[in-house]
Structure formats: structure tokens, C-alpha cells
Scaffold this active site. Structure first.
Site, PDB file in Angstrom:
ATOM      1  N   LYS A  52       0.834  -1.201   0.000  1.00 56.05           N
ATOM      2  CA  LYS A  52       0.000   0.000   0.000  1.00 56.05           C
ATOM      3  C   LYS A  52       0.876   1.262   0.000  1.00 56.05           C
ATOM      4  O   LYS A  52       0.561   2.239  -0.683  1.00 56.05           O
ATOM      5  CB  LYS A  52      -0.942  -0.023   1.217  1.00 56.05           C
ATOM      6  N   GLN A  96      -4.902  -1.792   9.670  1.00 54.21           N
ATOM      7  CA  GLN A  96      -4.585  -3.081   9.051  1.00 54.21           C
ATOM      8  C   GLN A  96      -5.062  -4.225   9.962  1.00 54.21           C
ATOM      9  O   GLN A  96      -4.737  -4.251  11.138  1.00 54.21           O
ATOM     10  CB  GLN A  96      -3.068  -3.178   8.802  1.00 54.21           C
ATOM     11  N   ASP A 119     -11.312   2.176   3.755  1.00 48.18           N
ATOM     12  CA  ASP A 119     -11.449   0.719   3.635  1.00 48.18           C
ATOM     13  C   ASP A 119     -12.921   0.296   3.630  1.00 48.18           C
ATOM     14  O   ASP A 119     -13.232  -0.869   3.358  1.00 48.18           O
ATOM     15  CB  ASP A 119     -10.737   0.037   4.816  1.00 48.18           C
TER      16      ASP A 119
END
Ligand code: NDP
Length: 285
Positions: A52, A96, A119
């Protein structure tokens, strides 16, 4: 032999377009920025986070990383999220997963400002997706839809089967396909005679996390097969949830692993960050 759905090539194109968009935004004084939080020392997470950060660099998105000790308390994690929520220079916040067992990831996702939830895991964005409203969509399902669109694969009217019902892949995938008028069935570990269901799929999306779990006897001739899985096979190599060698013989389209869904997931994250930056600017006006 199936045509390959080349996620690597499509993601490259998406990132190139985003790069141009970011250059334009920078000329207007808008500098899109992502903050990534990682808790503990998970080797897979480190690879995902690294990918990322590389993508951010490619596209021109600013990037900040917070590596927290695995013994951190929930309050400290929430304090950091709240600090990033308040920070006007941050457009997107990504936590994450997984995080250590003692911490509640659902509370953490709920704390991320829905406008910075790139996300798409905040219940507010999940709810909007269910209601068919504009929202940040979880990057993996969103990337799969974009990949299908890129290859002009019609979703409407198709029988779609999703294997796996996780909050990050299976469930939002089901919703994305339903929102595009597929007839959707979702399977999980309690599904009886799985092959009876998967064999009916025109579009089969597999997100189970078991190497080569889907074989050719479970797939309809001519099906479009999307393999989300990222596993380490017996030979030590990365492989998907689908037995690629077998299934590619009978499918009409198939995603490879690596090079299919993975790069699309990262590209859609970049897309969501740029969108968040544009939304913030619009709100200011
Ligand atoms: P989870 O472990 O959260 O979910 C797995 C799902 O598979 C569960 O719903 C489970 O059912 C179901 N399942 C397990 N065994 C069976 C079975 N025998 N038959 C039918 N269903 C079964 O995994 P994730 O969704 O997080 O990830 C799935 C895979 O995708 C992993 O390999 C992961 O690494 C990969 N991944 C890849 C991404 C990418 O960008 N390419 C992004 C995210 C994940 P139940 O709910 O009943 O337990």
C-alpha cells in the site's frame, strides 16, 4: 482455456489515471494523505502495508505509518484514531487487520470517521452499501467489480455465488453483486454439498483462505471465476483458493494469483483516498 482477468494491468491503468488526478489536485493545494495503523508484528500484514505504501508513492499520495506495540490498550488505539480523525491533513485512515485478540476491531472500525474510512469498514459505510447508497466500498469487492467492468462482463441477471462470508470480503461482495442485479447466493463452512451450489454459478467468487479449495468438479463450464485467496501452497509458492491449472481449463474468465484481485484491492484503496480528499475539499466550500 479461460481468458485471464489481468488485475495487474488494470490496476496499473487505474493508478496512472489517479496519478494525473492527484497532480491536478496538488495544483489546487490539495495533498491527499493516508494514515496506516498496524498493531503488532504480523508478517503478512507487513507485506500488505508495504504494497500500500508503494502504491501511494506511485500515485503521489502522502503516506504516514503508525506501528503500535501488540500490548497496546484499546483506549490508546482509539485515542490515535480520534487524533487522526481530527487531523485535517489526513484524508484516509486504514487500520490493518488482524489486530491482537485482546483488542476489539469492530469498535476501532466504528471509531474511524466515516468520511476517512477508505477501507469501507465503518458500520455507517457498510449500512449505506446495503441500502444501495453512495459510500466507501470495501476495496477487495470494489476492485472485483471494477475488474469485471473493465472486461465488459455483464453482472445483471447472472447467477453469482460467493464462497466465504467475512465482513471484509464475502459480505460486501454479495452486496456489490446484488446492487448490480445479480442473483446472489453466499456459502460458508456450514453449507451442505458446496459443489451443488458452486456448480450453478455464472460468476463464482471464492474467498475462503484454503489453497486450491475449488476444483474443476465444483465449477460450471464457462463460468467466470474470481479467486480472492492468498495462500502459501505446499511448494512454498503463493496460490489462490482455486486450483488454477484445473479450473482455467473450463472457465471462460479467471483471475490469477498473484496478479488478479490483490493489485485491484490496492488500486481501489488509492481510488478511495483520492475520493476522500476531493470530498473534504467540497465540504469546505
Ligand atoms: P476469513 O477467514 O475471514 O473467512 C473465510 C470464509 O470462508 C468464512 O466465511 C468461512 O465460513 C468460509 N469457509 C471456511 N471453510 C469453508 C468451507 N469448507 N466451505 C465453505 N466455506 C468455508 O477470510 P477472509 O475473507 O478475510 O479472506 C479469505 C481469503 O482471501 C484469504 O486467503 C485472504 O488472505 C484473502 N484475501 C485477499 C485479499 C486480496 O486483496 N486479494 C483481501 C482480503 C483477503 P464461516 O463463516 O462459516 O467460518
Amino acid at each position: 482455456m479461460a481468458e485471464i482477468l489481468d488485475g495487474k494491468a488494470v490496476s496499473k491503468k487505474i493508478k496512472e489515471n489517479l496519478k494525473k488526478e492527484v497532480e491536478n489536485l496538488k495544483q489546487k493545494g490539495i495533498f491527499p494523505k493516508l494514515a496506516v495503523i498496524m498493531v503488532g508484528d504480523n508478517s503478512s500484514s507487513k507485506i500488505y502495508v508495504r504494497n500500500k505504501s508503494i502504491a501511494c508513492k506511485e500515485v503521489g499520495i502522502e503516506y504516514e505509518e503508525y506501528l503500535l506495540d501488540e500490548k497496546i490498550k484499546m483506549d490508546e488505539l482509539l485515542d490515535l484514531i480520534n487524533k487522526l480523525n481530527q487531523d485535517d491533513s489526513i484524508d484516509g485512515i486504514l487500520l490493518q487487520s488482524p489486530i491482537p485478540k485482546g483488542l476489539d476491531i469492530n469498535v476501532a472500525f466504528k471509531t474511524i470517521d466515516p468520511k476517512k474510512d477508505v477501507d469501507g469498514f465503518n458500520p455507517c459505510n457498510v449500512g449505506k452499501l446495503c441500502l444501495g447508497q453512495d459510500s466507501f466500498i470495501s476495496c477487495t469487492p470494489y476492485g472485483i467489480i471494477k475488474l469485471l467492468e473493465e472486461y465488459d462482463i455483464k453482472i445483471e441477471g447472472k447467477d453469482a455465488v460467493v464462497v466465504g462470508r467475512s465482513n471484509i470480503v464475502g459480505k460486501p461482495m454479495m452486496q456489490c453483486l446484488l446492487n448490480r442485479n445479480a442473483t446472489v447466493t453466499i456459502c460458508h463452512s456450514k453449507t451442505i454439498k458446496l459443489e451443488r451450489v458452486t456448480k450453478k454459478a455464472d460468476i463464482l467468487v471464492v474467498a475462503v483462505g484454503k489453497p486450491k479449495f475449488i476444483n474443476k468438479d465444483m465449477v460450471k463450464e464457462g463460468a467466470i471465476v474470481i479467486d480472492v485467496g492468498i495462500n502459501r501452497g505446499e511448494d512454498g509458492k503463493i496460490c489462490g483458493d482455486v486450483d488454477y491449472d484445473e479450473v482455467s481449463q473450463i472457465a471462460s474468465y479467471i483471475t490469477p494469483v498473484p496478479g488478479g484481485v490483490g493489485p485491484m484491492t490496492v488500486a481501489m484503496l488509492m481510488n478511495n483516498i483520492v475520493r476522500a480528499a476531493k470530498m473534504k475539499e467540497k465540504d469546505k466550500r
